[in-house]
Design an enzyme around this catalytic site. Structure first.
Site, PDB file in Angstrom:
ATOM      1  N   ARG A  38       0.849  -1.275  -0.097  1.00  0.00           N
ATOM      2  CA  ARG A  38       0.059  -0.013  -0.063  1.00  0.00           C
ATOM      3  C   ARG A  38       0.748   1.193  -0.057  1.00  0.00           C
ATOM      4  O   ARG A  38       0.566   2.261  -0.616  1.00  0.00           O
ATOM      5  CB  ARG A  38      -0.996  -0.013   1.519  1.00  0.00           C
ATOM      6  N   VAL A  71      -7.123   7.284  -3.045  1.00  0.00           N
ATOM      7  CA  VAL A  71      -7.025   5.846  -3.222  1.00  0.00           C
ATOM      8  C   VAL A  71      -7.849   5.644  -1.843  1.00  0.00           C
ATOM      9  O   VAL A  71      -7.807   6.006  -0.870  1.00  0.00           O
ATOM     10  CB  VAL A  71      -5.602   5.531  -2.551  1.00  0.00           C
ATOM     11  N   SER A  72      -8.679   5.040  -2.049  1.00  0.00           N
ATOM     12  CA  SER A  72      -9.700   4.391  -1.164  1.00  0.00           C
ATOM     13  C   SER A  72      -9.196   3.900   0.174  1.00  0.00           C
ATOM     14  O   SER A  72      -8.333   3.357   0.115  1.00  0.00           O
ATOM     15  CB  SER A  72     -10.912   3.479  -1.636  1.00  0.00           C
ATOM     16  N   ALA A  73     -10.046   3.989   1.133  1.00  0.00           N
ATOM     17  CA  ALA A  73      -9.673   3.569   2.405  1.00  0.00           C
ATOM     18  C   ALA A  73      -9.689   2.099   2.402  1.00  0.00           C
ATOM     19  O   ALA A  73     -10.460   1.390   1.629  1.00  0.00           O
ATOM     20  CB  ALA A  73     -10.659   3.763   3.430  1.00  0.00           C
ATOM     21  N   GLN A  77     -12.155  -0.920   0.582  1.00  0.00           N
ATOM     22  CA  GLN A  77     -11.563  -1.841  -0.714  1.00  0.00           C
ATOM     23  C   GLN A  77     -11.692  -3.254  -0.314  1.00  0.00           C
ATOM     24  O   GLN A  77     -12.474  -4.009  -1.156  1.00  0.00           O
ATOM     25  CB  GLN A  77     -10.125  -1.552  -0.832  1.00  0.00           C
TER      26      GLN A  77
END
Ligand code: SAM
Length: 409
Positions: A38, A71-73, A77
């Site tokens: 990440r 960028v999604s949490a 996701q």
């Protein structure tokens, strides 16, 4: 001694937190979230923030400061990957590109599958393409295009995962979906967003569950923002109604209503302080013809103008120049249980508050422990006679029917 956790430790910690939150439910999703770096896909954030399960990393804002790309949490996701359940060999389209989620999808469809990710914004696709190449996922096809038209070149897709708030389902998505294919989509319905798993059945889609979520809004040809009408405004105090699906209200009458004394009604239905009431909100959103969300600033609440200061808004029934919104009051000194009720303003305030409370009781009796709502999404030209019973929400491209099966006796 250096106590800074390594990326490996951060990934293991993230997987544990997501399992505790029930966002990760299967080992397949755990393995993938435990292996993709990440920190490389979110260079704008510190490693700790990149691995915060509940934090999205905003990568772009519009001139008003509204987040338009992120960028999604990890939490959402994981939830959406569980919903979509991408399998080895499948052909997947991701709508909205950050790079990170495309990497998760690429891992899940290997071996033999393909992932296409599309975004309307060339800066976003350039960034995603670079990060995917740097991390060994150069096989993901990155396309700059408007989601309204999908990505026909690699269709049909077994799964379309939409990672941007969608007000509607464009025809291209159904056209490009394989028979029996799935769409996971954060759909905005009557002012509420839920991530629905939709399965294609011929010319329409049927929901197989939904989860709470929040996403940046759709841009491009399919853009349809909610609108906010202000009922009260001073430099600090603001009270408004959020309206969706083209709903209109009598603003002057409702402003007058807010200035009039409130009436209250209480349901006798109680909830624990930590208990989610998302399904109650969805029920109330579908129960009334006139549905809006009352929003207010903390200053407006502290001044006693309204009893709630929710930025997303609370369920509100609007009937002409009258409105009533959902509220709670503590039933014990320790403030651990709350009774649900309603405050009404306007000429029919008592009746509106009672009506809202009646629907809270109906939810408690029939749906509180049930499976929740079921939606079907049909093409816009579908006649009423072909739609299942229930409320119908008409969008530009589709007719969405909402029913509440599995009623408790
Ligand atoms: C939350 S971000 C995507 C997050 C990403 N999937 C990830 O890896 O976490 C949403 C994206 O949707 C894009 N978007 C908004 N409207 C769009 C449209 N009409 N077509 C394609 N992309 C769109 C935005 O530019 C933004 O980058």
């Amino acid at each position: 001694m250096n106590n800074t956790p390594t990326p490996h430790e951060l990934r293991a910690g993230l997987v544990k937190q997501l399992r505790d939150q029930n966002a990760i439910r299967t080992d397949r999703i755990a393995d993938v979230i435990g292996s993709v770096p990440r920190e490389v896909f979110a260079p704008e954030a510190s490693p700790a923030d990149a691995y915060d399960p509940n934090r999205a990393v905003v990568t772009k804002r519009d001139p008003h400061g509204l987040a338009i790309s992120s960028v999604s949490a990890a939490n959402i996701q994981a939830v959406m990957l569980e919903q979509g359940d991408p399998r080895p060999g499948e052909t997947v389209l991701e709508i909205g590109s950050g790079g990170m989620n495309a990497a998760y999808l690429a891992e899940l469809v290997a071996p033999g599958g393909t992932v296409t990710t599309l975004d309307i914004d060339p800066e976003v696709t350039d960034r995603a393409r670079r990060l995917l190449a740097d991390t060994g996922y150069a096989g993901v096809h990155v396309v700059t295009a408007d989601a309204e038209y999908g990505a026909p070149d690699r269709a049909p897709y077994d799964l379309i995962e939409v990672t941007v708030g969608a007000p509607d389902i464009p025809p291209a998505w159904l056209d490009q979906l394989a028979p029996g294919g799935r769409i996971v989509v954060p759909l905005r319905l009557r002012g509420l967003m839920r991530s629905f798993l939709l399965v294609r059945e011929g010319d329409h889609l049927v929901s197989h569950g939904y989860e709470l979520c929040g996403f940046v809004p759709m841009q491009g040809a399919g853009e349809q923002r909610e609108h906010l009408v202000l009922l009260h405004e001073t430099p600090n105090e603001e009270v408004g109604l959020r309206l969706d699906d083209g709903d209109q209200v009598d603003i002057e009458a409702l402003r007058g209503a807010l200035a009039s004394p409130r009436q209250e009604a209480w349901s006798g239905v109680t909830v624990g302080g930590e208990e989610p009431t998302h399904d109650l909100d969805l029920w109330l959103a579908t129960a009334f013809d006139g549905h809006a969300r009352l929003t207010a600033t903390v200053a407006a609440r502290d001044a006693g103008i309204v009893a709630s200061a929710s930025p997303l808004g609370v369920a509100t029934l609007v009937v002409g120049g009258t409105f009533a919104y959902r509220t709670v009051r503590a039933v014990d000194d320790s403030r651990t249980r709350f009774e649900l009720g309603a405050y009404g303003h306007g000429p029919a305030a008592s009746a509106a508050a009672s009506k809202l409370v009646d629907e809270i009781r109906t939810w408690d009796r029939k749906h509180r422990r049930g499976p929740g709502a079921r939606i079907e999404i049909h093409p816009a030209a579908t006649p009423d006679s072909r739609l299942p019973a229930g409320r119908v929400v008409d969008k530009t491209h589709s007719r969405i029917s909402i029913s509440w099966p599995g009623q408790q006796p």
